[in-house]
Design a protein around this motif. Structure first.
Motif, PDB file in Angstrom:
ATOM      1  N   MET A 178       4.443   0.015 -16.305  1.00  0.00           N
ATOM      2  CA  MET A 178       5.095   1.333 -15.980  1.00  0.00           C
ATOM      3  C   MET A 178       4.059   2.511 -15.974  1.00  0.00           C
ATOM      4  N   PRO A 179       3.326   2.440 -14.881  1.00  0.00           N
ATOM      5  CA  PRO A 179       2.560   3.673 -15.013  1.00  0.00           C
ATOM      6  C   PRO A 179       3.086   5.046 -14.166  1.00  0.00           C
ATOM      7  N   ASN A 180       2.485   5.985 -13.896  1.00  0.00           N
ATOM      8  CA  ASN A 180       3.152   7.051 -13.003  1.00  0.00           C
ATOM      9  C   ASN A 180       2.082   7.471 -12.174  1.00  0.00           C
ATOM     10  N   PRO A 235       0.914  -1.100   0.068  1.00  0.00           N
ATOM     11  CA  PRO A 235      -0.042   0.170  -0.032  1.00  0.00           C
ATOM     12  C   PRO A 235       0.720   1.307  -0.033  1.00  0.00           C
ATOM     13  N   GLY A 236       1.515   1.349  -1.068  1.00  0.00           N
ATOM     14  CA  GLY A 236       2.454   2.662  -0.927  1.00  0.00           C
ATOM     15  C   GLY A 236       1.969   3.584  -2.058  1.00  0.00           C
ATOM     16  N   ASN A 237       3.174   4.263  -2.362  1.00  0.00           N
ATOM     17  CA  ASN A 237       2.633   5.775  -3.217  1.00  0.00           C
ATOM     18  C   ASN A 237       1.968   5.251  -4.235  1.00  0.00           C
ATOM     19  N   ILE A 238       2.542   4.417  -5.263  1.00  0.00           N
ATOM     20  CA  ILE A 238       1.904   4.126  -6.536  1.00  0.00           C
ATOM     21  C   ILE A 238       0.655   3.247  -6.523  1.00  0.00           C
ATOM     22  N   ALA A 239       0.476   2.473  -5.550  1.00  0.00           N
ATOM     23  CA  ALA A 239      -0.525   1.628  -4.924  1.00  0.00           C
ATOM     24  C   ALA A 239      -1.726   2.677  -4.897  1.00  0.00           C
ATOM     25  N   ALA A 267       3.037  -4.253  -6.072  1.00  0.00           N
ATOM     26  CA  ALA A 267       3.477  -2.953  -6.049  1.00  0.00           C
ATOM     27  C   ALA A 267       4.358  -2.522  -4.850  1.00  0.00           C
ATOM     28  N   VAL A 268       5.489  -3.678  -4.747  1.00  0.00           N
ATOM     29  CA  VAL A 268       6.354  -3.256  -3.462  1.00  0.00           C
ATOM     30  C   VAL A 268       7.585  -2.745  -4.223  1.00  0.00           C
ATOM     31  N   LYS A 269       8.758  -2.488  -3.336  1.00  0.00           N
ATOM     32  CA  LYS A 269       9.748  -1.809  -4.053  1.00  0.00           C
ATOM     33  C   LYS A 269      10.638  -3.132  -4.865  1.00  0.00           C
ATOM     34  N   PRO A 270      11.423  -2.624  -6.091  1.00  0.00           N
ATOM     35  CA  PRO A 270      11.911  -3.880  -6.647  1.00  0.00           C
ATOM     36  C   PRO A 270      12.683  -4.639  -5.759  1.00  0.00           C
ATOM     37  N   LYS A 271      13.418  -4.033  -4.584  1.00  0.00           N
ATOM     38  CA  LYS A 271      14.174  -4.838  -3.860  1.00  0.00           C
ATOM     39  C   LYS A 271      13.480  -6.000  -3.087  1.00  0.00           C
ATOM     40  N   THR A 295       0.825   6.757   6.305  1.00  0.00           N
ATOM     41  CA  THR A 295       1.653   8.081   5.925  1.00  0.00           C
ATOM     42  C   THR A 295       1.543   8.105   4.328  1.00  0.00           C
ATOM     43  N   LYS A 296       0.765   7.485   3.581  1.00  0.00           N
ATOM     44  CA  LYS A 296       0.946   7.705   2.124  1.00  0.00           C
ATOM     45  C   LYS A 296      -0.381   8.369   1.774  1.00  0.00           C
ATOM     46  N   GLY A 297      -1.083   8.769   2.427  1.00  0.00           N
ATOM     47  CA  GLY A 297      -2.125   9.862   1.730  1.00  0.00           C
ATOM     48  C   GLY A 297      -3.468   8.834   1.654  1.00  0.00           C
ATOM     49  N   SER A 311       2.812  -6.610 -12.365  1.00  0.00           N
ATOM     50  CA  SER A 311       3.858  -5.926 -11.625  1.00  0.00           C
ATOM     51  C   SER A 311       3.996  -4.562 -12.265  1.00  0.00           C
ATOM     52  N   VAL A 312       4.259  -3.764 -11.194  1.00  0.00           N
ATOM     53  CA  VAL A 312       4.490  -2.315 -11.680  1.00  0.00           C
ATOM     54  C   VAL A 312       5.976  -1.893 -11.149  1.00  0.00           C
ATOM     55  N   ALA A 313       6.583  -3.050 -10.715  1.00  0.00           N
ATOM     56  CA  ALA A 313       7.981  -2.730 -10.010  1.00  0.00           C
ATOM     57  C   ALA A 313       9.274  -2.472 -11.311  1.00  0.00           C
ATOM     58  N   ALA A 314       9.814  -1.312 -10.997  1.00  0.00           N
ATOM     59  CA  ALA A 314      10.768  -0.618 -11.975  1.00  0.00           C
ATOM     60  C   ALA A 314      11.887  -1.687 -12.084  1.00  0.00           C
ATOM     61  N   GLY A 315      12.291  -2.215 -13.151  1.00  0.00           N
ATOM     62  CA  GLY A 315      13.467  -3.081 -13.443  1.00  0.00           C
ATOM     63  C   GLY A 315      13.151  -4.438 -13.288  1.00  0.00           C
ATOM     64  N   ALA A 342      -1.302  -5.419   2.969  1.00  0.00           N
ATOM     65  CA  ALA A 342      -0.245  -4.536   3.648  1.00  0.00           C
ATOM     66  C   ALA A 342       0.480  -5.615   4.547  1.00  0.00           C
ATOM     67  N   ARG A 343       1.826  -4.981   5.066  1.00  0.00           N
ATOM     68  CA  ARG A 343       2.322  -5.926   6.019  1.00  0.00           C
ATOM     69  C   ARG A 343       2.745  -5.130   7.312  1.00  0.00           C
ATOM     70  N   SER A 344       2.461  -3.682   7.200  1.00  0.00           N
ATOM     71  CA  SER A 344       2.548  -2.891   8.515  1.00  0.00           C
ATOM     72  C   SER A 344       1.677  -1.731   8.363  1.00  0.00           C
ATOM     73  N   LYS A 345       1.672  -0.940   9.224  1.00  0.00           N
ATOM     74  CA  LYS A 345       0.766   0.312   9.090  1.00  0.00           C
ATOM     75  C   LYS A 345       1.315   1.661   8.480  1.00  0.00           C
ATOM     76  N   THR A 346       2.468   1.644   7.884  1.00  0.00           N
ATOM     77  CA  THR A 346       3.302   2.640   7.470  1.00  0.00           C
ATOM     78  C   THR A 346       2.299   3.330   6.121  1.00  0.00           C
ATOM     79  N   TYR A 347       1.441   2.638   5.873  1.00  0.00           N
ATOM     80  CA  TYR A 347       0.810   3.126   4.832  1.00  0.00           C
ATOM     81  C   TYR A 347      -0.262   4.421   5.225  1.00  0.00           C
TER      82      TYR A 347
HETATM   83  N1  LIG Z   1       6.218   5.895  -7.080  1.00  0.00           N
HETATM   84  C1  LIG Z   1       6.107   6.009  -8.275  1.00  0.00           C
HETATM   85  O1  LIG Z   1       5.846   6.967  -8.956  1.00  0.00           O
HETATM   86  C2  LIG Z   1       6.137   4.665  -9.208  1.00  0.00           C
HETATM   87  C3  LIG Z   1       5.889   4.782 -10.526  1.00  0.00           C
HETATM   88  C4  LIG Z   1       5.727   3.614 -11.413  1.00  0.00           C
HETATM   89  C5  LIG Z   1       6.068   2.369 -10.609  1.00  0.00           C
HETATM   90  N2  LIG Z   1       6.685   2.526  -9.415  1.00  0.00           N
HETATM   91  C6  LIG Z   1       7.182   0.974  -8.846  1.00  0.00           C
HETATM   92  O2  LIG Z   1       6.147   0.941  -7.633  1.00  0.00           O
HETATM   93  C7  LIG Z   1       6.630  -0.024  -6.728  1.00  0.00           C
HETATM   94  C8  LIG Z   1       6.215   0.823  -5.370  1.00  0.00           C
HETATM   95  O3  LIG Z   1       7.106   1.973  -5.298  1.00  0.00           O
HETATM   96  P1  LIG Z   1       6.159   3.204  -4.257  1.00  0.00           P
HETATM   97  O4  LIG Z   1       7.038   4.269  -4.691  1.00  0.00           O
HETATM   98  O5  LIG Z   1       4.838   2.937  -4.165  1.00  0.00           O
HETATM   99  O6  LIG Z   1       7.175   2.649  -3.031  1.00  0.00           O
HETATM  100  P2  LIG Z   1       6.467   2.703  -1.404  1.00  0.00           P
HETATM  101  O7  LIG Z   1       5.682   3.840  -1.296  1.00  0.00           O
HETATM  102  O8  LIG Z   1       7.577   2.281  -0.699  1.00  0.00           O
HETATM  103  O9  LIG Z   1       5.382   1.297  -1.367  1.00  0.00           O
HETATM  104  C9  LIG Z   1       5.989  -0.078  -1.084  1.00  0.00           C
HETATM  105  C10 LIG Z   1       5.040  -0.373  -0.298  1.00  0.00           C
HETATM  106  O10 LIG Z   1       5.087  -1.945  -0.399  1.00  0.00           O
HETATM  107  C11 LIG Z   1       4.948  -2.388   0.876  1.00  0.00           C
HETATM  108  N3  LIG Z   1       5.371  -3.794   1.008  1.00  0.00           N
HETATM  109  C12 LIG Z   1       6.835  -4.178   0.942  1.00  0.00           C
HETATM  110  N4  LIG Z   1       6.660  -5.558   1.353  1.00  0.00           N
HETATM  111  C13 LIG Z   1       5.442  -5.959   1.433  1.00  0.00           C
HETATM  112  C14 LIG Z   1       4.608  -7.255   1.698  1.00  0.00           C
HETATM  113  N5  LIG Z   1       5.440  -8.189   1.687  1.00  0.00           N
HETATM  114  N6  LIG Z   1       3.491  -7.319   1.813  1.00  0.00           N
HETATM  115  C15 LIG Z   1       2.686  -6.181   1.880  1.00  0.00           C
HETATM  116  N7  LIG Z   1       3.278  -5.028   1.602  1.00  0.00           N
HETATM  117  C16 LIG Z   1       4.684  -4.856   1.369  1.00  0.00           C
HETATM  118  C17 LIG Z   1       5.449  -1.552   1.986  1.00  0.00           C
HETATM  119  O11 LIG Z   1       5.022  -1.605   3.383  1.00  0.00           O
HETATM  120  P3  LIG Z   1       6.362  -1.270   4.358  1.00  0.00           P
HETATM  121  O12 LIG Z   1       6.341   0.227   4.588  1.00  0.00           O
HETATM  122  O13 LIG Z   1       5.430  -2.228   5.445  1.00  0.00           O
HETATM  123  O14 LIG Z   1       7.657  -1.966   4.177  1.00  0.00           O
HETATM  124  C18 LIG Z   1       5.174  -0.347   1.181  1.00  0.00           C
HETATM  125  O15 LIG Z   1       3.695  -0.021   1.732  1.00  0.00           O
HETATM  126  C19 LIG Z   1       8.358  -0.048  -6.999  1.00  0.00           C
HETATM  127  O16 LIG Z   1       8.622  -1.318  -7.482  1.00  0.00           O
HETATM  128  C20 LIG Z   1       8.229   1.067  -7.903  1.00  0.00           C
HETATM  129  O17 LIG Z   1       9.366   0.773  -9.028  1.00  0.00           O
HETATM  130  C21 LIG Z   1       6.480   3.366  -8.635  1.00  0.00           C
END
Ligand SMILES: NC(=O)c1ccc[n+]([C@@H]2O[C@H](COP(=O)([O-])OP(=O)(O)OC[C@H]3O[C@@H](n4cnc5c(N)ncnc54)[C@H](OP(=O)(O)O)[C@@H]3O)[C@@H](O)[C@H]2O)c1
Length: 269
Positions: free
Chosen positions: A115-117, A10-14, A67-71, A40-42, A92-96, A33-38
């Motif tokens: 790859m959306p934005n 539940p991060g920024n792009i989600a 929609a998790v980080k690539p790592k 803070t993400k609007g 998958s929306v993960a970069a790379g 989700a896996r934590s309540k950090t979402y």
């Molecule tokens: N931001 C953009 O503009 C954009 C655009 C296109 C593509 N993307 C891609 O989208 C992906 C996410 O980017 P983001 O910017 O949205 O990152 P982000 O805000 O850091 O969000 C990632 C989310 O994934 C959660 N997460 C990680 N492991 C998880 C698991 N096992 N189960 C459930 N939730 C989990 C994280 O939660 P925790 O905080 O609990 O770790 C965090 O809420 C990336 O791969 C990026 O390349 C981003």
């Protein structure tokens, strides 16, 4: 019966995508989700109602959007794999992260890499998309969902890394550019309450004209603005002297190289 979409992460792009889908898509949406950090993400209160910590929701999914980080991508997928049905489609929306890396973990499933934005939230994203082993009917459904986020272009997967540099990261270039011209406008005496509105509308209008006048080169569009000895000529001379074209070239190159590096994570998990 409406289809079931599970969004993992539940991060920024989600947030940008789900906020839009909740308004316009005919689907049941859950965000894992896996934590309540979402918090803070609007996510607004009514959007938070779709967030869950229960991995069992995965078992019924028509579509699982990762929609998790690539790592975190491949470890997350390995952990969730026992609950993923062979009938689900992976998006998958993960970069790379390459389709082949996901395929190693989920050999049978239809996989979509896209790859959306962040402009997805208001339906003005530009989105590249590649499909692998997805039935025609499912492909049409996924395309219809992505079309709700903005302009979608199907493309070969190898183009998605450079495309990430162009428009995945792209809104940030535009915001930084706006920030710079707004500060400069304020120095010229334009009140702050007008500077942002005027600058953003100017970028919007100029971009719309670039799209509509696609038969004209960008040099031709520039020449429509420049009059000899005028303000635009003075501005362009400074930009050329400071080498801004080279700066943007290097910036996009760095983003493209980073997208390629992000996929270079251990693929055997
Ligand atoms: N931001 C953009 O503009 C954009 C655009 C296109 C593509 N993307 C891609 O989208 C992906 C996410 O980017 P983001 O910017 O949205 O990152 P982000 O805000 O850091 O969000 C990632 C989310 O994934 C959660 N997460 C990680 N492991 C998880 C698991 N096992 N189960 C459930 N939730 C989990 C994280 O939660 P925790 O905080 O609990 O770790 C965090 O809420 C990336 O791969 C990026 O390349 C981003």
């Amino acid at each position: 019966m409406s289809k079931k979409i599970i969004v993992v992460g539940p991060g920024n792009i989600a947030h940008a995508i789900v906020a839009r889908w909740l308004q316009v898509a005919d689907a049941e949406i859950h965000v894992l989700a896996r934590s309540k950090t979402y918090l803070t993400k609007g996510w607004r209160p009514q959007e938070q109602q779709v967030v869950t910590f229960d991995q069992e929701v995965l078992t019924q999914a028509d579509l699982i959007m990762l929609a998790v980080k690539p790592k975190d991508m491949l470890t997350t997928l390995a952990q969730l794999k026992p609950r993923i049905s062979p009938a689900s489609i992976i998006l998958s929306v993960a970069a790379g992260i390459a389709i082949a890396q996901i395929r190693q973990l989920l050999p049978e499933l239809g996989i979509v890499r896209t790859m959306p934005n962040v402009c997805s939230e208001i339906g003005t994203s530009v989105t590249g998309i590649s499909f692998d082993n997805v039935a025609e009917e499912d492909k049409s459904w996924v395309m219809s969902l992505m079309n709700l986020l903005g302009h979608v272009v199907e493309m070969p997967e190898h183009l998605l890394n450079p495309m990430t540099a162009l428009y995945g990261s792209g809104p940030a270039y535009v915001y930084v550019f706006l920030q710079a011209i707004i500060r400069a406008a304020e120095d010229l005496g334009i009140p702050p309450e007008h500077a942002r509105e005027l600058a953003a509308h100017m970028v919007l209008g100029a971009s719309q004209k670039a799209l509509m006048d696609s038969d004209k080169s960008l040099d031709q569009l520039v020449s429509q603005v420049v009059s000899p000895g005028g303000t635009t000529e003075a501005m362009l001379r400074v930009l050329d002297q400071l080498g801004w074209q080279d700066i943007m070239h290097q910036a996009l190159k760095a983003a493209g190289e980073k997208a390629a590096q992000l996929g270079a994570v251990p693929s055997r998990l």
